[in-house]
Design a protein around this motif. Structure first.
Motif, mmCIF file in Angstrom:
data_model
loop_
_atom_site.group_PDB
_atom_site.id
_atom_site.type_symbol
_atom_site.label_atom_id
_atom_site.label_comp_id
_atom_site.label_asym_id
_atom_site.label_seq_id
_atom_site.Cartn_x
_atom_site.Cartn_y
_atom_site.Cartn_z
ATOM 1 N N ASN A 337 3.631 4.969 6.467
ATOM 2 C CA ASN A 337 3.810 3.684 5.796
ATOM 3 C C ASN A 337 4.416 2.672 6.768
ATOM 4 O O ASN A 337 5.439 2.945 7.405
ATOM 5 C CB ASN A 337 4.726 3.837 4.578
ATOM 6 N N ARG A 338 3.782 1.501 6.850
ATOM 7 C CA ARG A 338 4.287 0.376 7.650
ATOM 8 C C ARG A 338 4.475 -0.808 6.717
ATOM 9 O O ARG A 338 3.606 -1.093 5.891
ATOM 10 C CB ARG A 338 3.324 0.024 8.778
ATOM 11 N N ASN A 339 5.600 -1.497 6.856
ATOM 12 C CA ASN A 339 5.908 -2.542 5.896
ATOM 13 C C ASN A 339 6.726 -3.642 6.552
ATOM 14 O O ASN A 339 7.637 -3.377 7.332
ATOM 15 C CB ASN A 339 6.677 -1.949 4.707
ATOM 16 N N GLY A 341 8.527 -7.491 5.110
ATOM 17 C CA GLY A 341 8.737 -8.227 3.880
ATOM 18 C C GLY A 341 9.832 -9.258 3.987
ATOM 19 O O GLY A 341 10.599 -9.304 4.965
ATOM 20 N N PHE A 355 8.215 -10.898 -0.890
ATOM 21 C CA PHE A 355 6.878 -10.779 -0.331
ATOM 22 C C PHE A 355 6.826 -9.528 0.535
ATOM 23 O O PHE A 355 7.751 -9.260 1.314
ATOM 24 C CB PHE A 355 6.532 -12.007 0.521
ATOM 25 N N ASP A 356 5.764 -8.730 0.364
ATOM 26 C CA ASP A 356 5.592 -7.508 1.136
ATOM 27 C C ASP A 356 4.172 -7.411 1.659
ATOM 28 O O ASP A 356 3.201 -7.719 0.947
ATOM 29 C CB ASP A 356 5.876 -6.275 0.270
ATOM 30 N N TYR A 357 4.078 -6.981 2.874
ATOM 31 C CA TYR A 357 2.790 -6.609 3.453
ATOM 32 C C TYR A 357 2.943 -5.184 3.979
ATOM 33 O O TYR A 357 3.833 -4.904 4.783
ATOM 34 C CB TYR A 357 2.390 -7.543 4.605
ATOM 35 N N PHE A 358 2.111 -4.274 3.460
ATOM 36 C CA PHE A 358 2.267 -2.887 3.870
ATOM 37 C C PHE A 358 0.905 -2.284 4.200
ATOM 38 O O PHE A 358 -0.143 -2.709 3.698
ATOM 39 C CB PHE A 358 2.970 -2.068 2.781
ATOM 40 N N LEU A 359 0.953 -1.281 5.031
ATOM 41 C CA LEU A 359 -0.239 -0.552 5.448
ATOM 42 C C LEU A 359 0.073 0.932 5.339
ATOM 43 O O LEU A 359 1.054 1.417 5.918
ATOM 44 C CB LEU A 359 -0.614 -0.909 6.889
ATOM 45 N N LYS A 360 -0.755 1.664 4.581
ATOM 46 C CA LYS A 360 -0.549 3.088 4.366
ATOM 47 C C LYS A 360 -1.710 3.871 4.952
ATOM 48 O O LYS A 360 -2.875 3.552 4.697
ATOM 49 C CB LYS A 360 -0.411 3.385 2.872
#
Length: 380
Positions: A337-339, A341, A355-360
């Motif tokens: 998990n990369r995040n 915010g 605000f969150d931007y995440f990459l799983k």
């Protein structure tokens, strides 16, 4: 019955305990599996219960729920549960604390299901047929089950604040394991319907079966967090997990994580503004292990024992077939998990914003693998 008890041995040494005991007994009409309710709904409203001479009426092919309730044997299902949890807390120093926890859950079950023949009669008083079971098919099924779950955890916590610095460190070990086992026995052709003991049944159709499962998981874990002046926040974690679902060479996995945050609203250049009451930027990266999606013994070649099957001249015997495919290379599935915010509180706390931007990413995805092996010589 439940008991919660806490005891302070010393000012710095405390025991917390929770113990629960449960004893359940459920009964129903033997050999029916709950079907008696269906018999009552569909049969009883439309047919008389008794014949003119007081015998139980056959009801046109149905089982006569009243006859089953009065004349059928009683099946019993007994379950006992014991759940315990103990926790020791020791304040070794002002800043250092030790936590030790142990939990043990035990369950046992004993089921006795008796299928007793119940005679039903035509309207003229002649025997029509038997409900629940025919006389030679009166049977007894005994089933015993046992389950034991154990978990043990121990960890140290260190919390220290000095000036504008705050440091929190935690490290520990954990282990949990589970054992299940069961056994069943069946006999019919009983010599009497007055005493249902397994040794009084015939041997023509006797059966017994049993099995069990075991699994375990062990872990070492740690976490450290640092804060400076409540403005700069940093946290790192590390887990090392081992599962019995994988073979020894691939059993263990290492899973790190790190996060950082910057509270801009605490900076001097933000003191004069009135828009943001609190403003924080954050970012994180972490790995988590997953062992679900595979069986308990996928790395071992298992066999299915089936039968009996006619083999040879006039003989019957059991046969074995492969239970599935074996994988020696499977290991932990890793969830990455990369995040990044932003958290903000604005306009005198009237508005909150995140605000969150995440990459799983899933690495080494675990999915069940099954196969069917068919030997044409056996199934001809």
């Amino acid at each position: 019955m439940r008991m919660n008890y806490d005891y302070d041995f010393f000012k710095w040494f405390r025991l917390e305990s929770k113990v629960a005991f449960e004893d359940q007994r459920r009964t129903e009409i033997g050999g029916m599996g709950g079907w008696n309710i269906t018999e009552a709904i569909f049969g009883m409203p439309n047919h008389p219960v008794y014949t003119p001479d007081g015998k139980f009426f056959a009801q046109g092919g149905w089982g006569n729920a009243v006859a089953q309730a009065k004349e059928g044997a009683t099946a019993s299902f007994n379950t006992r549960n014991i759940n315990t949890n103990f926790k020791l807390i020791a304040d070794i120093t002002k800043d250092l604390k030790l936590n030790l926890q142990a939990g043990i859950n035990y369950q046992s079950a004993k089921d006795e299901d008796i299928a007793k023949p119940v005679p039903l009669y035509n309207w003229d008083g002649t025997l029509a047929y038997y409900g629940i079971a025919n006389p030679e098919q009166g049977s007894l099924t005994l089933t015993n089950r046992e389950a034991k779950y154990r978990n043990f955890t121990g960890y140290l916590e260190y919390n220290k604040r000095f000036g504008k610095h705050e440091l929190n460190v935690m490290a520990g070990l954990a282990h949990e394991e589970n054992d299940d086992s069961w056994f069943s026995a069946f006999r019919d052709h009983f010599v009497t319907e007055d005493l249902w003991s397994l040794n009084l049944g015939g041997t023509q159709n006797m059966k017994n079966d049993g099995g069990g499962t075991q699994w375990a998981i062990s872990s070492a874990f740690s976490r450290a967090s640092y804060s400076f002046d409540n403005k700069y926040l940093l946290e790192a974690s590390l887990r090392y997990d081992g599962s019995s679902r994988f073979q020894k060479a691939t059993r263990w996995g290492l899973f790190p994580g790190i996060s950082a945050a910057w509270r801009l609203s605490e900076e001097n250049f933000m003191k004069g503004q009135r828009l943001f009451d609190d403003l924080k930027l954050r970012a994180s990266y972490g790995q988590t292990g997953n062992q679900e999606g595979v069986g308990l013994y996928d790395y071992i070649q298992l066999l299915n024992i089936s039968g009996p099957y006619p083999l040879g001249a006039g003989g019957q015997d059991q046969y074995a077939s492969l239970a599935g495919m074996v994988s020696l290379n499977r290991t932990w599935e890793t969830l990455i998990n990369r995040n990044v915010g932003v958290d903000a509180t604005m306009l005198a706390s009237r508005l909150n914003f995140s605000f969150d931007y995440f990459l799983k990413t899933n690495k080494d995805l675990l999915i069940p693998v099954t196969s069917f092996f068919r030997d044409p010589k056996i199934f001809e």
